[in-house]
Design a protein around this motif. Sequence first.
Motif, PDB file in Angstrom:
ATOM      1  N   LYS A 122       0.639  -1.181  -0.155  1.00  0.00           N
ATOM      2  CA  LYS A 122       0.029  -0.117   0.083  1.00  0.00           C
ATOM      3  C   LYS A 122       1.002   1.235   0.165  1.00  0.00           C
ATOM      4  O   LYS A 122       0.446   2.153  -0.547  1.00  0.00           O
ATOM      5  CB  LYS A 122      -0.951  -0.203   1.336  1.00  0.00           C
ATOM      6  N   VAL A 123       1.725   1.288   0.759  1.00  0.00           N
ATOM      7  CA  VAL A 123       2.950   2.544   0.704  1.00  0.00           C
ATOM      8  C   VAL A 123       4.179   2.127   0.018  1.00  0.00           C
ATOM      9  O   VAL A 123       4.848   1.335   0.520  1.00  0.00           O
ATOM     10  CB  VAL A 123       3.158   3.074   2.378  1.00  0.00           C
ATOM     11  N   ILE A 124       4.116   2.599  -0.984  1.00  0.00           N
ATOM     12  CA  ILE A 124       5.187   2.262  -2.164  1.00  0.00           C
ATOM     13  C   ILE A 124       6.227   3.289  -2.393  1.00  0.00           C
ATOM     14  O   ILE A 124       5.653   4.547  -2.716  1.00  0.00           O
ATOM     15  CB  ILE A 124       4.587   1.873  -3.611  1.00  0.00           C
ATOM     16  N   ALA A 181      -1.463   0.862  -9.261  1.00  0.00           N
ATOM     17  CA  ALA A 181      -0.930   1.314  -7.787  1.00  0.00           C
ATOM     18  C   ALA A 181      -0.436   2.742  -7.860  1.00  0.00           C
ATOM     19  O   ALA A 181      -0.332   3.251  -8.912  1.00  0.00           O
ATOM     20  CB  ALA A 181       0.216   0.241  -7.175  1.00  0.00           C
ATOM     21  N   THR A 182      -0.044   3.136  -6.959  1.00  0.00           N
ATOM     22  CA  THR A 182       0.358   4.661  -6.634  1.00  0.00           C
ATOM     23  C   THR A 182       1.610   4.506  -5.720  1.00  0.00           C
ATOM     24  O   THR A 182       1.855   3.737  -5.110  1.00  0.00           O
ATOM     25  CB  THR A 182      -0.605   5.574  -6.067  1.00  0.00           C
ATOM     26  N   VAL A 183       2.406   5.703  -5.942  1.00  0.00           N
ATOM     27  CA  VAL A 183       3.735   5.774  -5.089  1.00  0.00           C
ATOM     28  C   VAL A 183       3.366   6.979  -3.998  1.00  0.00           C
ATOM     29  O   VAL A 183       2.676   8.114  -4.199  1.00  0.00           O
ATOM     30  CB  VAL A 183       4.835   5.952  -5.907  1.00  0.00           C
ATOM     31  N   ALA A 184       4.141   6.744  -2.891  1.00  0.00           N
ATOM     32  CA  ALA A 184       4.178   7.669  -1.783  1.00  0.00           C
ATOM     33  C   ALA A 184       5.464   8.301  -1.981  1.00  0.00           C
ATOM     34  O   ALA A 184       5.598   9.516  -1.522  1.00  0.00           O
ATOM     35  CB  ALA A 184       4.144   6.912  -0.431  1.00  0.00           C
ATOM     36  N   GLY A 185       6.493   7.799  -2.411  1.00  0.00           N
ATOM     37  CA  GLY A 185       7.813   8.446  -2.861  1.00  0.00           C
ATOM     38  C   GLY A 185       8.326   8.014  -4.125  1.00  0.00           C
ATOM     39  O   GLY A 185       8.060   7.017  -4.541  1.00  0.00           O
ATOM     40  N   ARG A 186       9.031   9.023  -4.647  1.00  0.00           N
ATOM     41  CA  ARG A 186       9.472   8.657  -5.904  1.00  0.00           C
ATOM     42  C   ARG A 186      11.093   9.437  -6.145  1.00  0.00           C
ATOM     43  O   ARG A 186      11.187  10.645  -5.410  1.00  0.00           O
ATOM     44  CB  ARG A 186       8.730   9.204  -7.063  1.00  0.00           C
ATOM     45  N   SER A 187      11.733   9.253  -7.068  1.00  0.00           N
ATOM     46  CA  SER A 187      13.056   9.689  -7.475  1.00  0.00           C
ATOM     47  C   SER A 187      12.821  11.242  -8.256  1.00  0.00           C
ATOM     48  O   SER A 187      11.676  11.523  -8.852  1.00  0.00           O
ATOM     49  CB  SER A 187      13.840   8.968  -8.427  1.00  0.00           C
ATOM     50  N   ALA A 188      13.909  12.226  -7.790  1.00  0.00           N
ATOM     51  CA  ALA A 188      13.201  13.435  -8.213  1.00  0.00           C
ATOM     52  C   ALA A 188      13.143  13.959  -9.490  1.00  0.00           C
ATOM     53  O   ALA A 188      12.138  14.774 -10.087  1.00  0.00           O
ATOM     54  CB  ALA A 188      14.698  14.274  -7.939  1.00  0.00           C
ATOM     55  N   SER A 189      13.552  13.052 -10.669  1.00  0.00           N
ATOM     56  CA  SER A 189      13.618  13.462 -11.989  1.00  0.00           C
ATOM     57  C   SER A 189      12.063  12.865 -12.684  1.00  0.00           C
ATOM     58  O   SER A 189      11.681  13.133 -13.757  1.00  0.00           O
ATOM     59  CB  SER A 189      14.556  12.848 -12.893  1.00  0.00           C
ATOM     60  N   PRO A 215       7.597   2.558   3.972  1.00  0.00           N
ATOM     61  CA  PRO A 215       7.071   2.021   2.861  1.00  0.00           C
ATOM     62  C   PRO A 215       6.735   0.503   3.162  1.00  0.00           C
ATOM     63  O   PRO A 215       7.476  -0.230   4.088  1.00  0.00           O
ATOM     64  CB  PRO A 215       8.034   1.975   1.939  1.00  0.00           C
ATOM     65  N   ASP A 216       6.096  -0.344   2.693  1.00  0.00           N
ATOM     66  CA  ASP A 216       5.901  -1.700   2.754  1.00  0.00           C
ATOM     67  C   ASP A 216       6.505  -2.336   1.474  1.00  0.00           C
ATOM     68  O   ASP A 216       6.398  -3.567   1.289  1.00  0.00           O
ATOM     69  CB  ASP A 216       4.482  -2.333   3.191  1.00  0.00           C
TER      70      ASP A 216
END
Length: 337
Positions: A77-79, A95-103, A132-133
């Motif tokens: 759920k927290v990706i 699914a969706t992301v809670a964190g991602r790389s800057a670019s 994250p899980d």
Amino acid sequence: MISFRRRLSLFASFALVVAFVAVFAVACGGDDDDNNGGDTTQTANTPGASAGAATAAYPIKVTDQLGRSVEIKAKPKVIVAVSPTAVEMVYAAGATVAGRSASVDFPEAAKSAKEVGTAYQPNFEEILALKPDLVVADAIIHAQPTLRKPFEDLPVPVIFTGADSVQKVIDGLNLMGQVFDSKATTDKVIANINTAKEGAKKALAGKSISAIALIADRDQTLYAAKPSSYAGDVLAQLGLTNPAASQPDSGPFPGYTTLAPEKMVQYDPDYLFAITPAPEPAPRLASLIPQIPPFKGLKAVTNKHVVDANVELFLQAPGPRVADAFKAVAAAVTAAP
């Protein structure tokens, strides 16, 4: 008037060579999270396995694109996804992301996610701060031991997915379908890719076309993409003839061969797909090629068939949007005079 050499130096001064090399660096896979005791988890099919196999209920074990066995105890759920390709693979699986790389700037919904460093310099403290899980790393960029180990040391499941060929895009989507229990969703994305490829091939049917995808480095050297590179594979999948296909790898980029001016003149391709890694205001490689004196007589130049290829589709974010890359190649060829 700024000379061509100065303009190409401006283009090359955006120091992306190291990053570009990292994109194409591939490491050998290993095992992770193996359980030799009384394992009650079920095992999902490896990427590219039979499409008819059912997705197992959680907990499951999947084999990622570095050949690692990873246990997924519950639906993530927290990706956090740490490259443009990784992010797009997650969203392609619904699914969706809670964190991602800057670019990352695609899809639009991902822009609101927390930045956790860059793909090449991840901030592991910020990754863990999101609790994250699941962490999705890049099987191409992060295959290097210096990047791979910190990911594998995280106290959460880590999946490596990535692509340097069209088939690996499909493999990655199959893997994501297993991880997120969304095989129906990823199957639709794969079907869209296949439809786009077949549509592009149909549009190009009956045409005998030679084409080269190329980049330049900071030393003003040109490199042609071979079929063993992502951009070269996109062209090969559509049946375009690549004059540089049989040349050995040379230079810093696996899957690419050094393209000396005399070789370019000898190949004289019908189309050139020029990829500019650097953002504007760096000049576009497509605009520089026609200014090089030996190239002014090339068929691609005189016929205005030098294409400014989208850097995300052909280099920076190989993934589900390969369907758009197929369409872009077909559109460039069929729309040309």
